[in-house]
Design an enzyme around this catalytic site. Structure first.
Site, PDB file in Angstrom:
ATOM      1  N   ALA A  31       7.135 -34.877   8.458  1.00 25.26           N
ATOM      2  CA  ALA A  31       6.735 -34.505   7.116  1.00 25.26           C
ATOM      3  C   ALA A  31       7.025 -32.873   6.781  1.00 25.26           C
ATOM      4  CB  ALA A  31       5.635 -34.946   6.617  1.00 25.26           C
ATOM      5  N   SER A  79      11.534 -32.330  40.477  1.00 30.00           N
ATOM      6  CA  SER A  79      10.550 -31.402  39.799  1.00 30.00           C
ATOM      7  C   SER A  79       9.352 -31.346  40.998  1.00 30.00           C
ATOM      8  CB  SER A  79      10.304 -32.130  38.745  1.00 30.00           C
ATOM      9  OG  SER A  79      10.217 -33.349  38.329  1.00 30.00           O
ATOM     10  N   GLU A 113       6.618 -18.360  46.451  1.00 31.02           N
ATOM     11  CA  GLU A 113       7.463 -17.420  45.668  1.00 31.02           C
ATOM     12  C   GLU A 113       7.145 -17.747  44.163  1.00 31.02           C
ATOM     13  OE1 GLU A 113      11.585 -19.836  45.885  1.00 31.02           O
ATOM     14  OE2 GLU A 113       9.954 -20.925  47.113  1.00 31.02           O
ATOM     15  N   LYS A 115       7.251 -19.032  40.380  1.00 29.69           N
ATOM     16  CA  LYS A 115       7.968 -20.246  39.473  1.00 29.69           C
ATOM     17  C   LYS A 115       8.613 -19.585  38.432  1.00 29.69           C
ATOM     18  CE  LYS A 115       7.248 -24.840  38.037  1.00 29.69           C
ATOM     19  NZ  LYS A 115       7.782 -24.508  36.701  1.00 29.69           N
ATOM     20  N   ARG A 136      20.121 -29.835  35.037  1.00 26.22           N
ATOM     21  CA  ARG A 136      19.310 -30.906  35.802  1.00 26.22           C
ATOM     22  C   ARG A 136      19.519 -32.103  35.380  1.00 26.22           C
ATOM     23  NH1 ARG A 136      14.220 -32.934  35.294  1.00 26.22           N
ATOM     24  NH2 ARG A 136      13.241 -33.669  37.181  1.00 26.22           N
ATOM     25  N   LYS A 287       5.953 -24.023  49.369  1.00 27.87           N
ATOM     26  CA  LYS A 287       6.586 -25.080  50.102  1.00 27.87           C
ATOM     27  C   LYS A 287       6.285 -25.269  51.571  1.00 27.87           C
ATOM     28  CE  LYS A 287      10.388 -24.212  46.797  1.00 27.87           C
ATOM     29  NZ  LYS A 287      11.594 -23.865  46.428  1.00 27.87           N
ATOM     30  N   LYS A 311       0.232 -23.350  38.988  1.00 27.47           N
ATOM     31  CA  LYS A 311       0.372 -22.680  37.854  1.00 27.47           C
ATOM     32  C   LYS A 311      -0.658 -21.808  37.335  1.00 27.47           C
ATOM     33  CE  LYS A 311       3.450 -24.709  35.404  1.00 27.47           C
ATOM     34  NZ  LYS A 311       3.392 -26.008  34.675  1.00 27.47           N
ATOM     35  N   CYS A 434      -4.250 -50.098  16.681  1.00 24.11           N
ATOM     36  CA  CYS A 434      -3.914 -50.955  15.501  1.00 24.11           C
ATOM     37  C   CYS A 434      -3.509 -52.374  16.075  1.00 24.11           C
ATOM     38  CB  CYS A 434      -2.775 -50.245  15.047  1.00 24.11           C
ATOM     39  SG  CYS A 434      -1.863 -51.523  14.132  1.00 24.11           S
ATOM     40  N   CYS A 440       3.393 -53.464  12.316  1.00 23.40           N
ATOM     41  CA  CYS A 440       3.005 -52.289  12.071  1.00 23.40           C
ATOM     42  C   CYS A 440       4.218 -51.285  12.144  1.00 23.40           C
ATOM     43  CB  CYS A 440       1.907 -51.732  13.092  1.00 23.40           C
ATOM     44  SG  CYS A 440       1.596 -50.047  12.760  1.00 23.40           S
TER      45      CYS A 440
HETATM   46  S1  IVH Z   1      11.536 -25.691  43.722  1.00 24.79           S
HETATM   47  C1  IVH Z   1      11.643 -29.030  45.358  1.00 24.79           C
HETATM   48  N1  IVH Z   1      11.171 -23.239  43.368  1.00 24.79           N
HETATM   49  O1  IVH Z   1      10.403 -25.580  38.116  1.00 24.79           O
HETATM   50  C2  IVH Z   1      12.555 -28.475  44.968  1.00 24.79           C
HETATM   51  N2  IVH Z   1      11.434 -24.795  41.568  1.00 24.79           N
HETATM   52  O2  IVH Z   1       8.586 -27.998  37.775  1.00 24.79           O
HETATM   53  C3  IVH Z   1      12.714 -28.264  43.456  1.00 24.79           C
HETATM   54  N3  IVH Z   1      11.364 -23.793  39.342  1.00 24.79           N
HETATM   55  O3  IVH Z   1      12.700 -28.252  38.278  1.00 24.79           O
HETATM   56  C4  IVH Z   1      12.156 -27.095  42.999  1.00 24.79           C
HETATM   57  N4  IVH Z   1      11.125 -21.644  40.054  1.00 24.79           N
HETATM   58  O4  IVH Z   1      13.339 -25.857  37.563  1.00 24.79           O
HETATM   59  C5  IVH Z   1      11.232 -24.627  42.902  1.00 24.79           C
HETATM   60  N5  IVH Z   1      10.729 -21.081  43.073  1.00 24.79           N
HETATM   61  C6  IVH Z   1      11.014 -22.264  42.418  1.00 24.79           C
HETATM   62  C7  IVH Z   1      11.197 -22.482  41.092  1.00 24.79           C
HETATM   63  C8  IVH Z   1      11.446 -23.760  40.779  1.00 24.79           C
HETATM   64  C9  IVH Z   1      10.991 -22.637  38.890  1.00 24.79           C
HETATM   65  C10 IVH Z   1      11.538 -24.877  38.377  1.00 24.79           C
HETATM   66  C11 IVH Z   1      12.421 -25.675  38.794  1.00 24.79           C
HETATM   67  C12 IVH Z   1      11.857 -27.219  38.848  1.00 24.79           C
HETATM   68  C13 IVH Z   1      10.788 -26.950  38.202  1.00 24.79           C
HETATM   69  C14 IVH Z   1       9.726 -27.957  38.462  1.00 24.79           C
END
Ligand code: IVH
Length: 691
Positions: A31, A79, A113, A115, A136, A287, A311, A434, A440
Site C-alpha cells: 500500500a 551459504s 577471516e 565476512k 550465486r 573454517k 556475526k 485464519c 481467504c
Molecule cells: S565461505 C563454504 N568466506 O557469506 C563456503 N563466505 O553467508 C562458502 N561471504 O554466500 C562461503 N565473506 O557470499 C565465505 N570470507 C568468507 C566470506 C563469505 C563473505 C559470503 C558468501 C556466502 C555468504 C554466506
C-alpha cells in the site's frame, strides 16, 4: 519543490523496488509502495518537464531484467550457518570434535577471516583462461556475468601454474570511498543513488552493460573454490596462499587459530578494526583448516558443517511505532507488523518490522515467561529497531519513559482482517490463524507467491508482483491456472496477456515459454512448492529422496491416511519427518487431492536422483545400531547419505541393510526376524570402499 520531491521519490521507489525484487526483503508495504508510485505519477503528470531520466515510472512494473544467461555451477555455491554468541562458537568447535571423534587433547586448527558484505561470485578457469563468471543465484544456477567480470581489474583473466580446471569463489564488493564517489557522480547526473556499498556492487555487476561495470570500481576477495581438477593444497590456509600466489586478492586479515579463545580474540581484533577497514564486513568466518577433515564433515543441505559465520551484533536505532498491521500468510498465520516512522538502521531505511506474534507484543515468550521485563508494546511507543544481516528488521525493546499517556494495550483481532473468518489460536500454537482456507484471499495469494518463489517453481518473469496482479484480475486463482495461462490469454484469445499494462508481444511470449520450461520440475521442488505447513525446502528434499517418484509419494500420501498402515509407519520413520509434519502432509493431501492431482497432471515431474547412483548403497535403506568404532554415528550417517543411501532410525520391512556394532540389541533381533541382511562396521566400510 516538485523537483526535489521527484528526486526523493525516485530514491525511495528504486530502493523499495530493489529490496522487493532482488533481495526478497520488502522495505515498504504494498500500500505504501502504491501510494508513493501514484504520488510520483501525479507530480510527473503536472510537471512533465521535470520527469527524471531515472524516473521510477520507467522501471516500475517492468519485467525483471532479461538477458543474463544462466550458468549451472559445477559444485553448489554454499551459504554459511551463523553463530551469534561465544557459546555458539564453542558449540561449533565441540560439534566438529564430536563428529570426528577427536578428544580434547588432539590439535584442531581453524582459520578466521572477515565476512565481506558483498555478493558472491564463481569464476571458472580452464587451461588457465577465465571461461565464465556467475553469481550465486539459488546456489545451483547463477547469472552469467562474464562480460562484466572481464572488466574488473582485480580479477585475473589468465593464470599460470593453475590446475586445468579451477573454480575460484569469493566476494565482489565496493570500498566506502568508491561508493561515496559513485553516489556523488550519480547525484550529479541525476542517476540512481545506491543505498549502501553492497547494493552498489550488486547493481554494478548485475546489469547488462559491461561499460557500466568498467566505470564502477568493483573489488574482489577470493575465499573458497568449487570444482578443481587437482587439489589446491591440504589445508584451507594452504589453498588461500595458493590462490594469492595465482594472483587473486585474498583478505590480509586471514589467519590460522588453534583454539577457541584464539578464534574469539581474532573476532574481537577484526571487530575493533571494522570501522577503519574501508569496506563493509558483517562478521568473521571460521573454517576448519584441514581439508581432509572438511571432506569428512561434508554438508548439511546448503551449508557446510566445517564452517560458520560469527556475526557482529546487529545495528540498532530508535523510532516511534505508528501502527500495527496484520499480515495474513500462506498458512493463515496472522502476523503483526510494526509500522514505524522511517529510520535508518545500518544504511537502510526501515519503515516496517516484524513483531512476531501476540505474546511477543504482550511481553512474554511462547512459554509465558516475561520478556523485556514483561513490558508490552503499544502504538505510540518509542521502540528499538535492529537488523541482523539481511533479515527483516525486528523490534527489541521500548522506552517506557517516552510512552504517550494515550497509548493503550494492543489486542490481536479474533477475525481475519482479509476475509472476516474467525482467527483461532490452537493450544500449543504461538500464532492465531485464519480459518478461511482458500476462501481467504490473502492465503490464496500468498500460496501462489510461494509457489512461484525462487526455491519452488522459480518461473522467470512471474514473481510476486505479477502473481498478485493476475490474481487480482482473476486470471490465476490457484497454481494449476498458471499452466493454462497460454490457452486462456495467449495468441488468438479474446483477452491477451500482451495487451496488459506493462506487457508486450515479446514479454508475453517469454512468460509462456518460461512457464512451459518449468513444467519439467524436480520432485523435491514440487513438494516444497505445494506450500504445506511444516514442509520446507529441506523436508521437500528428504521426502523426494525417500519416495523417489511422484507416483510413489502420491500413493503413500493416500495410503498413510490410515495411521495404522505400514505407509504411515514408513512416513514417520523418515529421518526428519515427525508426527506434526506427517499430519500436515496428510491433511493437505486429503483436503486438496483434486487440486494437487490436477496440477501434477500438467507437469513432467522428475524423479529424485539418488545422490550417487554408482555407489553400491545408492537407494538402499540402511540402519545403524550398536557402537561404531571407526567413526561417529553422525559421520557414518552423513557418509551413507552422501553415497545415496537412506538412513532410517528403525528396522522395518523396507530396510535393506543393518550395520550392527557391538552391543546391538532389539534392532538386530528384529532384522533377523525380518530376514534383513546384517553386517558389521568393517564389512560396511569395505562395501562403501572406505576400509
Ligand atoms: S565461505 C563454504 N568466506 O557469506 C563456503 N563466505 O553467508 C562458502 N561471504 O554466500 C562461503 N565473506 O557470499 C565465505 N570470507 C568468507 C566470506 C563469505 C563473505 C559470503 C558468501 C556466502 C555468504 C554466506
Amino acid at each position: 519543490m516538485a523537483e526535489r520531491e521527484l528526486a526523493r521519490l525516485a530514491g525511495i521507489l528504486s530502493r523499495a523496488n530493489d529490496a522487493y525484487h532482488r533481495e526478497d526483503a520488502p522495505i515498504l508495504s504494498d500500500a505504501e509502495f502504491d501510494a508513493l508510485r501514484q504520488r510520483n505519477a501525479a507530480i510527473e503528470a503536472r510537471f512533465p518537464q521535470l520527469v527524471r531520466d531515472d524516473s521510477p515510472s520507467a522501471f516500475l512494473g517492468a519485467a525483471p531484467a532479461e538477458g543474463f544467461g544462466k550458468i549451472r555451477h559445477a559444485r553448489r555455491m554454499l551459504s554459511l550457518s551463523n553463530a551469534f554468541t561465544e557459546e555458539d562458537v564453542t558449540d561449533f568447535v565441540a560439534g566438529i570434535r564430536r563428529f570426528l571423534n577427536l578428544g580434547p587433547d588432539r590439535p584442531l586448527a581453524l582459520t578466521a577471516e572477515p565476512k565481506i558484505d558483498g555478493l558472491s561470485l564463481s569464476l571458472r578457469y580452464e587451461n588457465g583462461r577465465l571461461l565464465h563468471a556467475a553469481t550465486r543465484g539459488d546456489g545451483e544456477t547463477g547469472e552469467d556475468v562474464t562480460a562484466n567480470v572481464r572488466t574488473m581489474a582485480e580479477i585475473p583473466q589468465s593464470l599460470a601454474g593453475a590446475p586445468t580446471i579451477l573454480e575460484v569463489r569469493g566476494e565482489v564488493y565496493m570500498s566506502h570511498a568508491d561508493f561515496a564517489a559513485l553516489n556523488t557522480r550519480q547525484a550529479e547526473n541525476g542517476a540512481k543513488i545506491f543505498a549502501n556499498p553492497r547494493n552498489a556492487a550488486a547493481g554494478s555487476l548485475r546489469q547488462l552493460d559491461p561499460e557500466i561495470t568498467r566505470a564502477r570500481p568493483l573489488r574482489f576477495f577470493a575465499y573458497a573454490w568449487g570444482e578443481t581438477s587437482a587439489p589446491l593444497a591440504d589445508t584451507q590456509s594452504g589453498a588461500i596462499a595458493r590462490l594469492r600466489a595465482l594472483g587473486f586478492p585474498t583478505n590480509p586479515l586471514f589467519c590460522r587459530c588453534d583454539t577457541v579463545p584464539e578464534l574469539l580474540a581474532t573476532y574481537a581484533g577484526i571487530e575493533a578494526q571494522r570501522a577503519s577497514l574501508g569496506y563493509d564486513i558483517d562478521g568473521v568466518v571460521y573454517k576448519l583448516d584441514d581439508l581432509a577433515y572438511q571432506d569428512r564433515l561434508g554438508l548439511r543441505s546448503t551449508t557446510p558443517r566445517w564452517a560458520i559465520a560469527h556475526k557482529f551484533p546487529a545495528e540498532l536505532a530508535w523510532t516511534q511505532l505508528e501502527g500495527i498491521d496484520i499480515q495474513v500468510g500462506r498458512t493463515g498465520a496472522l502476523s503483526p507488523v510494526a509500522r514505524l516512522k522511517p529510520v535508518t538502521v545500518g544504511g537502510v531505511v526501515v519503515s516496517n518490522a516484524t513483531l512476531h506474534n501476540e505474546d511477543y507484543i504482550a511481553g512474554r515468550d511462547s512459554r509465558g515467561t516475561p520478556i523485556r521485563e514483561g513490558r508490552d508494546i503499544r502504538v505510540g511507543d518509542w521502540v528499538q529497531v535492529y537488523r541482523a544481516g539481511d533479515v527483516i528488521p525486528k523490534i527489541r525493546d521500548l522506552d517506557p519513559a517516552r510512552r504517550p499517556d494515550t497509548a493503550i494495550p494492543w489486542q490481536m483481532p479474533d477475525h481475519c482482517p482479509e476475509c472476516g473468518s474467525p482467527a483461532i489460536r490452537e493450544p500449543g500454537d504461538s500464532v492465531r490463524r485464519c480459518t478461511g482456507g482458500m476462501i481467504c484471499p490473502a492465503q490464496a495469494v500468498e500460496r501462489l507467491k510461494h509457489f512461484v518463489s525462487r526455491a519452488a517453481f522459480d518461473i522467470e518473469g512471474l514473481g510476486a508482483k505479477q502473481v498478485e496482479s493476475f490474481w487480482r484480475d482473476g486470471w490465476i486463482a490457484s497454481p494449476r491456472d498458471i499452466f493454462t495461462l497460454k490457452e486462456r490469454f495467449g495468441p488468438g484469445q479474446p483477452r491477451q496477456l500482451k495487451n496488459r499494462e506493462g506487457w508486450g508481444e515479446k514479454s508475453a511470449q517469454n512468460l509462456f515459454d518460461a512457464i512451459d520450461e518449468k513444467r519439467r520440475i524436480p520432485l523435491a521442488r514440487l513438494i516444497f512448492a505445494l506450500g504445506i505447513r511444516h514442509v520446507g525446502e529441506t523436508s521437500g528434499g528428504m521426502l523426494a529422496t525417500h519416495y523417489g517418484s511422484w507416483d510413489a509419494f502420491r500413493s503413500a500420501m493416500s495410503d498413510a491416511q490410515d495411521s495404522e498402515s505400514a505407509a504411515y509407519a514408513e512416513l514417520i520413520s523418515i529421518d526428519g519427518v515427525g508426527p506434526v509434519m506427517a499430519q500436515s502432509l496428510l491433511t493437505s493431501f486429503q483436503a486438496e487431492a483434486a487440486e494437487i492431482d490436477a496440477l501434477a497432471a500438467m507437469l513432467d515431474i522428475q524423479p529424485a536422483e539418488a545422490r550417487a547412483t554408482d555407489s553400491p548403497v545408492a537407494g538402499k535403506t540402511v540402519v545403524f545400531t550398536g557402537t561404531l568404532e571407526r567413526m561417529t554415528r553422525a559421520e557414518a550417517k552423513a557418509r551413507a547419505e552422501a553415497l545415496g543411501a537412506k538412513v532410517a532410525g528403525s528396522v522395518s520391512a523396507k530396510t535393506d541393510l543393518l550395520i550392527a556394532g557391538p552391543g546391538a540389541g532389539s534392532k538386530a533381533k528384529k532384522a533377523a526376524d525380518l530376514g534383513v541382511e546384517v553386517i558389521d562396521e568393517d564389512q560396511w566400510l569395505a562395501l562403501i570402499g572406505a576400509s
